[in-house]
Design an enzyme around this catalytic site. Structure first.
Site, PDB file in Angstrom:
ATOM      1  N   TYR A 144      21.851   0.729   8.146  1.00 37.18           N
ATOM      2  CA  TYR A 144      22.712   1.254   7.084  1.00 37.18           C
ATOM      3  C   TYR A 144      22.280   0.666   5.754  1.00 37.18           C
ATOM      4  O   TYR A 144      22.101  -0.547   5.641  1.00 37.18           O
ATOM      5  CB  TYR A 144      24.172   0.872   7.363  1.00 37.18           C
ATOM      6  CG  TYR A 144      25.156   1.400   6.345  1.00 37.18           C
ATOM      7  CD1 TYR A 144      25.363   2.772   6.193  1.00 37.18           C
ATOM      8  CD2 TYR A 144      25.896   0.531   5.539  1.00 37.18           C
ATOM      9  CE1 TYR A 144      26.272   3.265   5.257  1.00 37.18           C
ATOM     10  CE2 TYR A 144      26.816   1.016   4.611  1.00 37.18           C
ATOM     11  CZ  TYR A 144      27.008   2.373   4.475  1.00 37.18           C
ATOM     12  OH  TYR A 144      27.914   2.849   3.559  1.00 37.18           O
ATOM     13  N   ASP A 239      16.492  -4.926   2.988  1.00 35.86           N
ATOM     14  CA  ASP A 239      17.899  -4.772   2.636  1.00 35.86           C
ATOM     15  C   ASP A 239      18.641  -5.979   3.214  1.00 35.86           C
ATOM     16  O   ASP A 239      18.969  -6.019   4.391  1.00 35.86           O
ATOM     17  CB  ASP A 239      18.443  -3.458   3.205  1.00 35.86           C
ATOM     18  CG  ASP A 239      19.942  -3.315   2.954  1.00 35.86           C
ATOM     19  OD1 ASP A 239      20.553  -4.259   2.408  1.00 35.86           O
ATOM     20  OD2 ASP A 239      20.496  -2.261   3.311  1.00 35.86           O
ATOM     21  N   LYS A 267      27.538  -8.053  -0.727  1.00 37.16           N
ATOM     22  CA  LYS A 267      28.402  -8.905   0.091  1.00 37.16           C
ATOM     23  C   LYS A 267      28.467 -10.359  -0.396  1.00 37.16           C
ATOM     24  O   LYS A 267      29.102 -10.605  -1.413  1.00 37.16           O
ATOM     25  CB  LYS A 267      28.016  -8.763   1.560  1.00 37.16           C
ATOM     26  CG  LYS A 267      28.155  -7.284   1.993  1.00 37.16           C
ATOM     27  CD  LYS A 267      28.117  -6.988   3.461  1.00 37.16           C
ATOM     28  CE  LYS A 267      28.559  -5.547   3.703  1.00 37.16           C
ATOM     29  NZ  LYS A 267      27.549  -4.649   4.190  1.00 37.16           N
TER      30      LYS A 267
HETATM   31  C1  LIG Z   1      27.227  -3.236   3.569  1.00 37.76           C
HETATM   32  C2  LIG Z   1      25.826  -2.839   3.517  1.00 37.76           C
HETATM   33  C3  LIG Z   1      25.327  -1.983   2.513  1.00 37.76           C
HETATM   34  C4  LIG Z   1      26.225  -1.279   1.539  1.00 37.76           C
HETATM   35  O1  LIG Z   1      26.893  -2.138   0.686  1.00 37.76           O
HETATM   36  P1  LIG Z   1      28.226  -1.617  -0.056  1.00 37.76           P
HETATM   37  O2  LIG Z   1      28.597  -2.754  -0.952  1.00 37.76           O
HETATM   38  O3  LIG Z   1      29.207  -1.321   1.017  1.00 37.76           O
HETATM   39  O4  LIG Z   1      27.857  -0.400  -0.817  1.00 37.76           O
HETATM   40  C5  LIG Z   1      23.965  -1.780   2.453  1.00 37.76           C
HETATM   41  N1  LIG Z   1      23.129  -2.359   3.323  1.00 37.76           N
HETATM   42  C6  LIG Z   1      23.572  -3.165   4.301  1.00 37.76           C
HETATM   43  C7  LIG Z   1      22.582  -3.811   5.217  1.00 37.76           C
HETATM   44  C8  LIG Z   1      24.930  -3.423   4.447  1.00 37.76           C
HETATM   45  O5  LIG Z   1      25.353  -4.193   5.451  1.00 37.76           O
END
Ligand SMILES: *Cc1c(COP(=O)(O)O)cnc(C)c1O
Length: 428
Positions: A144, A239, A267
């Site tokens: 994601y 990411d 995060k």
């Molecule tokens: C949570 C998450 C996102 C998205 O971040 P948001 O602040 O919810 O837009 C992108 N990449 C990873 C790996 C994530 O865990």
């Protein structure tokens, strides 16, 4: 436990907010029932609107790595708020957090702050395309990277919980530029590169996957991607929205000794306020507006409250690197404890863990990619989730989510959790 007030609040919310929630994973669609409304939280505990206390294993999906309402972060935000909450002009604190982040993370010279992980990943891919002059990207099934169009192709997490891997509204034109690979499968990536010679701008990956449960990269997998990228003029984008400032001070580049070209954050970096960021070496970052041609902007980017929270959080982590070791030890303790009681109760399971990311899959096969993650028994998971909730432990309401461990958890809390697993296992 009784959730009378939560249920009533949810019924009201549903009338004015789609599905009653502002982010789909908060709904209990994957497990049944209605979401719990939080009143307040402190340390390792959530207190809901019905006065139940829950030991929290979501921690806002990662940010609250030092616990809820962590005083240095709260104080930093309160003090900043008194001086004005947004200016749309540069402030010194933006440079301070940038300097600290650059000093903690390997291989980055410059960092740009945005408002979410989604924005960070979306901007990183635009930058990769602008820098390389190529259009296509490779992503992995089950990873994601936020909800921007290019990424909503087998996107793990909420998207998988709801069985809508390809969202309506994403155009065919956009989807065709996203190539899908199998996690932990180098040959598959290699084939995609061969079939799309000189067309791929970047490979984007969660270096430890956390949105199909926790899935570690196989030994050598990340380095093999690095080598493929080098040989084919492709950028490697890590990411680290989930793993950054969680698995190590410098994230997965430090943990696995593999260099990324662009790194995305979210995060933890915001300490619980809306923050994302992307970072790279000078050559790549200087392609960004206003010095370069790749446009990216934000009215509230670098917002003083968000930067104050993030700076306080990163300062704590930087000054107390033993936090990462302590988190690792606590999560290992939980891992052993849960495995022991599930084995004693003869519950088929696989536990995956890297540092303070852990997930329990109800299937005996090894979970190494999206297909194996999707094989888990969801009926058992649902019963497990509700059993844990009744016992006062809040895990994510989806089998595709990692548990996020916080340093605020004491060993008594961990024992309480293991005892809850034992009790629930007897009824599965
Ligand atoms: C949570 C998450 C996102 C998205 O971040 P948001 O602040 O919810 O837009 C992108 N990449 C990873 C790996 C994530 O865990």
């Amino acid at each position: 436990m009784i959730y009378k007030r939560s249920s009533a609040l949810f019924a009201e919310a549903e009338k004015v907010i789609p599905g009653g929630v502002n982010s789909p994973v908060r709904a209990f669609k994957g497990v049944g029932g209605t979401p719990i409304f939080v009143k307040e939280a402190k340390g390792a505990y959530l207190y809901d609107e019905d006065e139940n206390r829950l030991v929290d294993y979501i921690n806002s999906w990662g940010p609250m790595i030092l616990g809820h309402a962590y005083e240095p972060v709260v104080n930093a935000v309160v003090e900043k708020a008194k001086k004005g909450t947004s200016f749309g002009m540069p402030t010194e604190i933006e440079t301070q957090i940038a300097q600290l982040a650059v000093s903690m993370v390997p291989n980055i010279d410059k960092i740009r702050f945005v408002n979410s992980g989604t924005e960070a990943c979306m901007s990183a891919v635009r930058l990769a395309r602008g820098f390389t002059g190529k259009d296509k990207i490779i992503k992995f099934a089950g990873c994601y990277h936020g909800h921007s169009d290019s990424f909503l192709i087998q996107a793990g997490s909420g998207a998988s919980t709801f069985g809508t891997p390809n969202s309506p509204g994403v155009t065919k034109g956009t989807a065709k530029d996203t190539l899908l690979a199998r996690y932990n499968d180098v040959d598959n990536v290699s084939e995609l590169i061969e079939a799309n010679k000189n067309e791929i701008a970047c490979i984007i990956i969660e270096p430890v996957a956390g949105n199909m449960g926790c899935i570690p990269p196989k030994s050598g997998f990340l380095q093999a991607l690095r080598d493929l990228c080098d040989a084919n003029n492709i950028l490697l984008v890590f990411d680290e929205v989930m793993t950054g400032f969680r698995l190590a001070k410098g994230g997965c580049q430090e943990l696995f000794h593999v260099k990324a070209d662009i790194v995305c954050f979210g995060k933890v970096i915001g300490g619980g306020l809306p923050v994302g960021a992307f970072a790279a070496g000078n050559e790549i970052m200087n392609h960004l507006a206003p010095i370069g041609p790749v446009y990216q902007a934000g009215t509230l980017s670098g917002n003083p409250l968000a930067m104050a929270a993030g700076l306080a959080m990163l300062t704590e982590l930087n000054n107390n690197p033993e936090v990462f070791k302590r988190l690792e030890e606590k999560t290992a303790y939980l891992h052993e404890g849960i495995a022991k009681v599930l084995n004693e109760n003869k519950i088929t399971h696989t536990i995956n863990r890297v540092g303070s990311m852990i997930s329990v899959h109800f299937d005996e096969a090894k979970v190494v990619d999206f297909d194996t993650a999707a094989k888990g028994n969801n009926d058992v998971f649902k019963a497990f989730f509700h059993g844990m909730l009744d016992a006062g432990v809040y895990i994510a309401p989806s089998a595709f989510e990692t548990w996020f461990i916080t340093d605020a958890l004491s060993y008594e809390d961990l024992d309480f959790t293991i005892a809850a697993v034992n009790k629930v296992a007897k009824s599965l």
